[in-house]
Design an enzyme around this catalytic site. Structure first.
Site, PDB file in Angstrom:
ATOM      1  N   ARG A   1       0.840  -1.195   0.000  1.00 10.54           N
ATOM      2  CA  ARG A   1       0.000   0.000   0.000  1.00 10.54           C
ATOM      3  C   ARG A   1       0.880   1.253   0.000  1.00 10.54           C
ATOM      4  O   ARG A   1       2.042   1.201   0.401  1.00 10.54           O
ATOM      5  CB  ARG A   1      -0.917   0.006   1.226  1.00 10.54           C
ATOM      6  CG  ARG A   1      -2.041  -1.008   1.165  1.00 10.54           C
ATOM      7  CD  ARG A   1      -2.831  -1.060   2.458  1.00 10.54           C
ATOM      8  NE  ARG A   1      -2.072  -1.632   3.562  1.00 10.54           N
ATOM      9  CZ  ARG A   1      -2.524  -1.759   4.800  1.00 10.54           C
ATOM     10  NH1 ARG A   1      -3.734  -1.331   5.106  1.00 10.54           N
ATOM     11  NH2 ARG A   1      -1.774  -2.305   5.740  1.00 10.54           N
TER      12      ARG A   1
ATOM     13  N   LYS B   1       1.447   2.136   7.206  1.00  4.47           N
ATOM     14  CA  LYS B   1       1.724   1.371   8.417  1.00  4.47           C
ATOM     15  C   LYS B   1       2.586   2.170   9.390  1.00  4.47           C
ATOM     16  O   LYS B   1       3.222   3.162   9.042  1.00  4.47           O
ATOM     17  CB  LYS B   1       2.422   0.051   8.069  1.00  4.47           C
ATOM     18  CG  LYS B   1       1.500  -0.959   7.418  1.00  4.47           C
ATOM     19  CD  LYS B   1       0.259  -1.254   8.239  1.00  4.47           C
ATOM     20  CE  LYS B   1       0.557  -2.012   9.517  1.00  4.47           C
ATOM     21  NZ  LYS B   1      -0.661  -2.242  10.335  1.00  4.47           N
TER      22      LYS B   1
ATOM     23  N   TYR C   1      -1.236   4.987  10.303  1.00  5.10           N
ATOM     24  CA  TYR C   1      -1.680   4.081  11.359  1.00  5.10           C
ATOM     25  C   TYR C   1      -0.538   3.898  12.344  1.00  5.10           C
ATOM     26  O   TYR C   1       0.630   3.763  11.939  1.00  5.10           O
ATOM     27  CB  TYR C   1      -2.068   2.712  10.779  1.00  5.10           C
ATOM     28  CG  TYR C   1      -3.359   2.711  10.007  1.00  5.10           C
ATOM     29  CD1 TYR C   1      -4.576   2.971  10.640  1.00  5.10           C
ATOM     30  CD2 TYR C   1      -3.372   2.431   8.645  1.00  5.10           C
ATOM     31  CE1 TYR C   1      -5.767   2.966   9.926  1.00  5.10           C
ATOM     32  CE2 TYR C   1      -4.560   2.421   7.923  1.00  5.10           C
ATOM     33  CZ  TYR C   1      -5.753   2.688   8.569  1.00  5.10           C
ATOM     34  OH  TYR C   1      -6.938   2.684   7.867  1.00  5.10           O
TER      35      TYR C   1
ATOM     36  N   HIS D   1      -1.238   2.297  16.079  1.00  3.42           N
ATOM     37  CA  HIS D   1      -1.533   1.158  16.967  1.00  3.42           C
ATOM     38  C   HIS D   1      -0.490   1.073  18.093  1.00  3.42           C
ATOM     39  O   HIS D   1       0.227   0.087  18.246  1.00  3.42           O
ATOM     40  CB  HIS D   1      -1.547  -0.152  16.169  1.00  3.42           C
ATOM     41  CG  HIS D   1      -2.565  -0.162  15.059  1.00  3.42           C
ATOM     42  ND1 HIS D   1      -3.918  -0.188  15.296  1.00  3.42           N
ATOM     43  CD2 HIS D   1      -2.414  -0.138  13.706  1.00  3.42           C
ATOM     44  CE1 HIS D   1      -4.574  -0.197  14.131  1.00  3.42           C
ATOM     45  NE2 HIS D   1      -3.687  -0.148  13.157  1.00  3.42           N
TER      46      HIS D   1
ATOM     47  N   GLU E   1      -6.155   5.529  13.166  1.00 10.40           N
ATOM     48  CA  GLU E   1      -7.148   4.663  13.822  1.00 10.40           C
ATOM     49  C   GLU E   1      -7.878   5.312  14.987  1.00 10.40           C
ATOM     50  O   GLU E   1      -8.853   4.742  15.491  1.00 10.40           O
ATOM     51  CB  GLU E   1      -6.501   3.351  14.297  1.00 10.40           C
ATOM     52  CG  GLU E   1      -5.577   3.463  15.491  1.00 10.40           C
ATOM     53  CD  GLU E   1      -4.138   3.788  15.118  1.00 10.40           C
ATOM     54  OE1 GLU E   1      -3.264   3.716  16.003  1.00 10.40           O
ATOM     55  OE2 GLU E   1      -3.884   4.116  13.925  1.00 10.40           O
TER      56      GLU E   1
ATOM     57  N   ASP F   1      -3.332  -6.042  15.438  1.00  7.99           N
ATOM     58  CA  ASP F   1      -2.658  -4.734  15.450  1.00  7.99           C
ATOM     59  C   ASP F   1      -2.720  -4.081  16.826  1.00  7.99           C
ATOM     60  O   ASP F   1      -1.853  -3.285  17.183  1.00  7.99           O
ATOM     61  CB  ASP F   1      -3.296  -3.788  14.432  1.00  7.99           C
ATOM     62  CG  ASP F   1      -2.636  -3.884  13.063  1.00  7.99           C
ATOM     63  OD1 ASP F   1      -1.436  -4.175  13.011  1.00  7.99           O
ATOM     64  OD2 ASP F   1      -3.324  -3.672  12.052  1.00  7.99           O
TER      65      ASP F   1
END
Length: 372
Positions: A15, A75, A94, A96, A118, A270
């Site tokens: 991605r 990520k 993101y 996490h 997120e 995650d």
């Protein structure tokens, strides 16, 4: 604003933070975009497409991290990337953080401003930047489960939908949110016997309205989860507590009592995972076996369908990227309480309550550090 888009370096992650279409929206507004060479080659976005959109192509990520005011990724930054972040630099991706103290400390040490996709909210109480990937992961969880139920892949050799005269597989989904609903949609479509658990009666009612008698909805208690997990062929972990580590709903003792060749897919990995026996895996080595039960715990499931995921993610993130670029992070965060919910790290301070609680770190309210 000068915005940098480095290539993702996590294993089998294809991605990209911004598509050429998104880049063009920013360059038309007068912003400078620096893109790492061959960033989107794996999903059909070549350097020429980015150049035509107005981006500058560079051979290395080092230059991007050194020059960009805002880094846009998909990520969480890997350890080598955390070291490249600098004081006052904006990171939008993101994160996490709750189950990842090492990354959290790396971001704190960098003195950067880190906004997590997120935990950005909307006026309906949803998570608009997590939702697209939750849709993808929910649907993929059933595909993965069906694949690894096959005998050649370690499973017990059962077809999700069964056939005439043969019972379908029993699928248990823990969590009725976006992931759970999309998993249920796929499982029902394949003809499985589906049960969805949730602690929110309103959400159970919504799932019931969506699927009617095709899905059994149950209130989540230890007793009921144990009863149904032990009898399941496929268990999907789809639990989310915004910003916090996922609760462990399936114990090792439950796994020991499951049938050999059953499959567990932990979409919550995650955030640390919701099975006691879960540990992160990659697309290169997606499964492992505990007590004869197959575990699939890939931390970037949507990366397997990278083109669909990238476009869906960009549709959601682009308005926020534009706001941050046009207004600057300070004004954008001060004016938008929903974007402000995404602020996890601000110049060495943890600004998300759930992250601070789970990692036992001092908490500084986002509104306070921003003067909002």
């Amino acid at each position: 604003m000068k915005i940098g888009i480095p290539k993702e370096i996590k294993v089998h992650e294809y991605r990209v933070g911004m598509t050429p279409t998104s880049v063009r929206e920013l360059t038309r507004l007068g912003h400078q975009i620096i893109v790492e060479s061959n960033i989107g080659l794996g999903i059909g976005f070549d350097d020429k497409a980015y150049e035509n959109a107005g981006a500058t192509i560079t051979a290395t990520a080092d230059l991007i991290f050194a020059e960009a005011e805002m880094i846009v990724k998909v990520k969480e930054p890997q350890p080598s990337e955390c070291k490249k972040l600098r004081s006052g630099q904006l990171l939008f991706t993101y994160l996490h953080l709750a189950p990842d103290p090492k990354q959290t400390q790396g971001l704190i040490d960098s003195d950067c401003i880190a906004i997590a996709y997120e935990t950005v909210t909307d006026r309906f109480g949803g998570l608009p930047l997590l939702a697209p990937m939750s849709e993808v992961a929910g649907r993929m969880s059933i595909q993965a489960g069906a694949t690894f139920l096959e005998k050649g892949n370690g499973g017990c050799g059962i077809l999700l939908g069964g056939v005439a005269g043969v019972s379908p597989a029993k699928v248990v989904i823990l969590g009725g949110g976006v992931v759970g609903a999309n998993a249920a949609k796929m499982a029902v479509g394949l003809g499985a016997q589906v049960t969805v658990f949730d602690k929110n009666p309103r959400r159970l009612n919504e799932v019931d309205w969506l699927f009617g008698s095709r899905v059994q909805t149950l209130y989540s208690t230890y007793d009921m989860i144990e009863k149904h997990v032990i009898d399941a062929d496929l268990v999907i972990g789809a639990v989310l507590v915004m910003g916090a580590a996922a609760p462990e709903l399936v114990t090792h003792a439950m796994v020991q009592n499951m049938r050999a060749g059953s499959v567990m897919v932990d979409v919550a990995i995650d955030q640390g995972g919701c099975f006691e026996t879960s540990r992160p895996t990659t697309h290169a080595d997606p499964t492992y076996i505990v007590d004869d039960v197959v575990h699939y715990c890939v931390t970037n499931m949507p990366g397997a369908v990278a083109k669909t995921s990238t476009v869906a993610l960009n549709n959601a993130t682009l308005p926020f990227i534009i706001a941050l670029a046009e207004k600057g992070y300070m004004k954008a965060l001060q004016e938008d309480e929903h974007l402000r919910q995404g602020l996890n790290i601000f110049k060495g301070k943890v600004t998300h309550q759930a992250v601070a609680n789970d990692l036992n770190l001092p908490y500084a309210a986002a509104a306070q550090v921003l003067g909002a």
